[in-house]
Scaffold this active site. Structure first.
Site, PDB file in Angstrom:
ATOM      1  NE  ARG A   1      -4.217  -1.295  -0.260  1.00 51.01           N
ATOM      2  CZ  ARG A   1      -5.411  -1.500   0.358  1.00 51.01           C
ATOM      3  NH1 ARG A   1      -5.609  -0.550   1.526  1.00 51.01           N
ATOM      4  NH2 ARG A   1      -6.047  -2.580   0.023  1.00 51.01           N
TER       5      ARG A   1
ATOM      6  NE  ARG B   1      -7.519   4.765   1.754  1.00 53.52           N
ATOM      7  CZ  ARG B   1      -8.338   4.008   2.123  1.00 53.52           C
ATOM      8  NH1 ARG B   1      -9.552   4.199   2.672  1.00 53.52           N
ATOM      9  NH2 ARG B   1      -7.890   2.699   2.434  1.00 53.52           N
TER      10      ARG B   1
ATOM     11  NE  ARG C   1     -10.188   6.731  -4.144  1.00 56.32           N
ATOM     12  CZ  ARG C   1     -11.621   6.908  -3.973  1.00 56.32           C
ATOM     13  NH1 ARG C   1     -12.166   8.034  -4.791  1.00 56.32           N
ATOM     14  NH2 ARG C   1     -12.442   6.515  -3.124  1.00 56.32           N
TER      15      ARG C   1
ATOM     16  CG  ASP D   1      -8.661  -3.777  -5.015  1.00 54.27           C
ATOM     17  OD1 ASP D   1      -8.129  -3.330  -3.889  1.00 54.27           O
ATOM     18  OD2 ASP D   1      -9.414  -4.840  -4.502  1.00 54.27           O
TER      19      ASP D   1
ATOM     20  CE1 TYR E   1     -12.786  -7.961   0.961  1.00 51.30           C
ATOM     21  CE2 TYR E   1     -11.035  -9.467   0.371  1.00 51.30           C
ATOM     22  CZ  TYR E   1     -11.589  -8.650   1.214  1.00 51.30           C
ATOM     23  OH  TYR E   1     -10.750  -8.019   2.039  1.00 51.30           O
TER      24      TYR E   1
HETATM   25  O1  CP3 Z   1       0.260   0.290  -3.187  1.00 52.39           O
HETATM   26  C1  CP3 Z   1      -0.251  -0.819  -3.279  1.00 52.39           C
HETATM   27  O2  CP3 Z   1      -0.179  -1.626  -2.456  1.00 52.39           O
HETATM   28  C2  CP3 Z   1      -1.014  -1.388  -4.622  1.00 52.39           C
HETATM   29  C3  CP3 Z   1      -2.267  -1.301  -4.871  1.00 52.39           C
HETATM   30  C4  CP3 Z   1      -3.068  -2.309  -3.990  1.00 52.39           C
HETATM   31  C5  CP3 Z   1      -4.443  -1.878  -3.808  1.00 52.39           C
HETATM   32  N1  CP3 Z   1      -5.032  -2.896  -2.844  1.00 52.39           N
HETATM   33  C6  CP3 Z   1      -5.077  -0.399  -3.775  1.00 52.39           C
HETATM   34  C7  CP3 Z   1      -6.202  -0.078  -2.809  1.00 52.39           C
HETATM   35  C8  CP3 Z   1      -3.094  -3.684  -3.641  1.00 52.39           C
HETATM   36  C9  CP3 Z   1      -1.905  -4.576  -3.694  1.00 52.39           C
HETATM   37  C10 CP3 Z   1      -4.247  -3.856  -3.167  1.00 52.39           C
HETATM   38  C11 CP3 Z   1      -4.323  -5.361  -2.593  1.00 52.39           C
HETATM   39  C12 CP3 Z   1      -5.872  -5.754  -1.876  1.00 52.39           C
HETATM   40  N2  CP3 Z   1      -6.782  -5.203  -2.214  1.00 52.39           N
HETATM   41  C13 CP3 Z   1      -5.749  -6.659  -0.976  1.00 52.39           C
HETATM   42  C14 CP3 Z   1      -4.550  -7.645  -0.245  1.00 52.39           C
HETATM   43  C15 CP3 Z   1      -3.722  -6.913   0.500  1.00 52.39           C
HETATM   44  C16 CP3 Z   1      -4.427  -6.541   1.846  1.00 52.39           C
HETATM   45  O3  CP3 Z   1      -4.724  -5.426   2.262  1.00 52.39           O
HETATM   46  O4  CP3 Z   1      -4.776  -7.658   2.715  1.00 52.39           O
HETATM   47  C17 CP3 Z   1      -7.185  -6.763  -0.240  1.00 52.39           C
HETATM   48  C18 CP3 Z   1      -7.746  -7.717   0.701  1.00 52.39           C
HETATM   49  C19 CP3 Z   1      -7.729  -5.836  -1.076  1.00 52.39           C
HETATM   50  C20 CP3 Z   1      -9.075  -5.502  -1.234  1.00 52.39           C
HETATM   51  C21 CP3 Z   1      -9.737  -4.258  -0.841  1.00 52.39           C
HETATM   52  N3  CP3 Z   1      -9.330  -3.023  -1.677  1.00 52.39           N
HETATM   53  C22 CP3 Z   1     -10.046  -3.521   0.407  1.00 52.39           C
HETATM   54  C23 CP3 Z   1     -10.349  -4.475   1.548  1.00 52.39           C
HETATM   55  C24 CP3 Z   1     -10.372  -2.251   0.283  1.00 52.39           C
HETATM   56  C25 CP3 Z   1     -10.667  -1.342   1.236  1.00 52.39           C
HETATM   57  C26 CP3 Z   1      -9.721  -1.092   2.480  1.00 52.39           C
HETATM   58  C27 CP3 Z   1      -9.356   0.306   2.315  1.00 52.39           C
HETATM   59  O5  CP3 Z   1      -8.016   0.261   2.587  1.00 52.39           O
HETATM   60  O6  CP3 Z   1     -10.074   1.417   2.028  1.00 52.39           O
HETATM   61  C28 CP3 Z   1      -9.616  -2.028  -0.902  1.00 52.39           C
HETATM   62  C29 CP3 Z   1      -9.689  -0.559  -1.633  1.00 52.39           C
HETATM   63  C30 CP3 Z   1      -8.001  -0.136  -2.059  1.00 52.39           C
HETATM   64  N4  CP3 Z   1      -7.268  -0.813  -2.783  1.00 52.39           N
HETATM   65  C31 CP3 Z   1      -7.439   1.236  -1.679  1.00 52.39           C
HETATM   66  C32 CP3 Z   1      -6.285   1.317  -2.334  1.00 52.39           C
HETATM   67  C33 CP3 Z   1      -5.196   2.152  -2.314  1.00 52.39           C
HETATM   68  C34 CP3 Z   1      -8.168   2.379  -0.977  1.00 52.39           C
HETATM   69  C35 CP3 Z   1      -9.301   2.984  -1.746  1.00 52.39           C
HETATM   70  C36 CP3 Z   1      -9.526   4.265  -2.046  1.00 52.39           C
HETATM   71  O7  CP3 Z   1      -8.558   4.990  -2.313  1.00 52.39           O
HETATM   72  O8  CP3 Z   1     -10.392   5.018  -1.591  1.00 52.39           O
END
Ligand code: CP3
Length: 345
Positions: A27, A31, A40, A77, A153
């Site tokens: 990540r 944000r 974003r 994602d 999911y």
């Molecule tokens: O920088 C990075 O790591 C690259 C991008 C990346 C994202 N998601 C962007 C993202 C990666 C590698 C992921 C993987 C991901 N997504 C996982 C596996 C890793 C982990 O966290 O366990 C999972 C379970 C997801 C599913 C997911 N996507 C969730 C549960 C959420 C919501 C939770 C949150 O943090 O808001 C997301 C959204 C998400 N994916 C965001 C980002 C930057 C935030 C969304 C936003 O900007 O509004």
């Protein structure tokens, strides 16, 4: 055939030892960065951002510009595969992802033979553009969710709220669960191959919800599918290392470290560096482990934890990373001091 990337990150995954470990953070684009929040907002929604190659390339590169990390991870994602299968997906602020839950074997069977790569093609365009923009000494990581984590999911219609119900389902309706896992395993192979073809130098598979499963279930829904994915990738892309990150499974990480074609295992923050060094480093390259909340807090506790990690892996190849993703409240300057400390600056 594309030649192997020679970055410090990829060389470390090939077990080459360097003075300081390569570093990137899960990540790292997100944000906590003001420049991410701006892009974003410009994109309008998280999914628009994932499917806009120009903006997705921009956010993939932002943390590299700011911190000079050794690797970039493509901005996408793990839920884009369910989306490409036609499940309605949205990200609500404060609620996490919401998607149509799947309820029946016939719904899963309808996924067979579906072409997801067309819908996902903007992601491959982002890989091409980012690889072009990145310096040769930086690696580009492609990724996907592990079949089990993506399945949780799809089954729950969002983050899994009742893990016991789905654990029970693996016994009561094994065919339903296993068919879903098999479909996702094949799609994940296709999706990761397409990312490698577009220019990803390494691939990471996130099994964020592997924790809490009894060994035979873990083996069926996680270890076996990941073994199949690693074997398939090794066959077509032998020079693209694969990192497996099963979260929350403690000593069972050893089973993943032994998988043929697994170049490295990611470890979460529940394992101590000394246990990992002793039990996993002799088998494979280790990545990660630092609690992301220590980066959010910063100061002497963060410094001490980083020193312990650097000392523990002093004599083996190791990739510096966290035990899970950075949290949105992390001050960007804490990340800067972490990078400095890891590089001995
Ligand atoms: O920088 C990075 O790591 C690259 C991008 C990346 C994202 N998601 C962007 C993202 C990666 C590698 C992921 C993987 C991901 N997504 C996982 C596996 C890793 C982990 O966290 O366990 C999972 C379970 C997801 C599913 C997911 N996507 C969730 C549960 C959420 C919501 C939770 C949150 O943090 O808001 C997301 C959204 C998400 N994916 C965001 C980002 C930057 C935030 C969304 C936003 O900007 O509004």
């Amino acid at each position: 055939m594309q030649s192997a990337n020679q970055s410090l990150f990829v060389r470390t995954l090939r077990r080459e030892k360097s003075k300081s470990p390569p570093i990137w953070l899960m990540r790292q684009a997100g944000r906590y960065l003001p420049e991410y929040r701006k892009t974003r907002e410009q994109a309008g929604s998280f999914l628009n951002l994932c499917f806009d190659p120009e903006l997705a390339t921009e956010v993939t590169l932002q943390p590299i510009r700011r911190y000079d990390f050794d690797a970039a991870i493509i901005f996408a994602d793990i839920l884009l595969i369910p989306y490409a299968l036609g499940l309605n997906l949205r990200f609500e602020t404060g609620e996490g992802p919401v998607l149509d839950p799947i309820r029946s074997l016939s719904a899963v069977e309808a996924f067979h033979g579906k072409n997801v790569l067309d819908v996902l093609s903007p992601v491959f365009e982002t890989v091409v553009r980012t690889r072009r923009a990145l310096p040769a000494d930086k690696a580009l990581i492609g990724f996907a969710g592990a079949p089990w984590t993506v399945a949780t999911y799809m089954l729950s219609g969002g983050a899994m709220k009742d893990p016991a119900a789905w654990r029970r389902k693996t016994y009561e309706d094994e065919i339903f669960i296993q068919t879903l896992i098999d479909v996702l395993t094949d799609l994940t192979i296709e999706y990761l191959r397409a990312q490698a073809n577009a220019g990803a130098d390494a691939l990471q598979i996130f099994d964020s919800w592997a924790g809490g499963l009894p060994e035979p279930v873990l083996d069926a829904v996680s270890v076996k599918p990941l073994t199949k994915i690693c074997a398939a990738l090794k066959k077509t892309h032998p020079h693209v290392p694969v990192i497996l990150f099963p979260k929350g499974i403690g000593a069972a990480t050893q089973a993943y470290a032994k998988i043929e074609g697994c170049a490295a295992v990611g470890v979460d923050y529940s394992l101590t560096p000394s246990w990992v060094r002793e039990n996993l480093s002799p088998v494979t390259v280790v990545q990660g482990g630092l609690d992301p909340l220590l980066v959010a807090v910063g100061g002497p506790k963060l410094e001490a934890a980083v020193s312990e990690i650097l000392l523990t892996y002093e004599d083996v190849p190791y990739v510096f990373n966290l035990g899970h993703g950075l949290t949105p409240d992390t001050p960007p300057e804490h990340v800067a001091s972490l990078v400095k400390q890891v590089r001995g600056e």
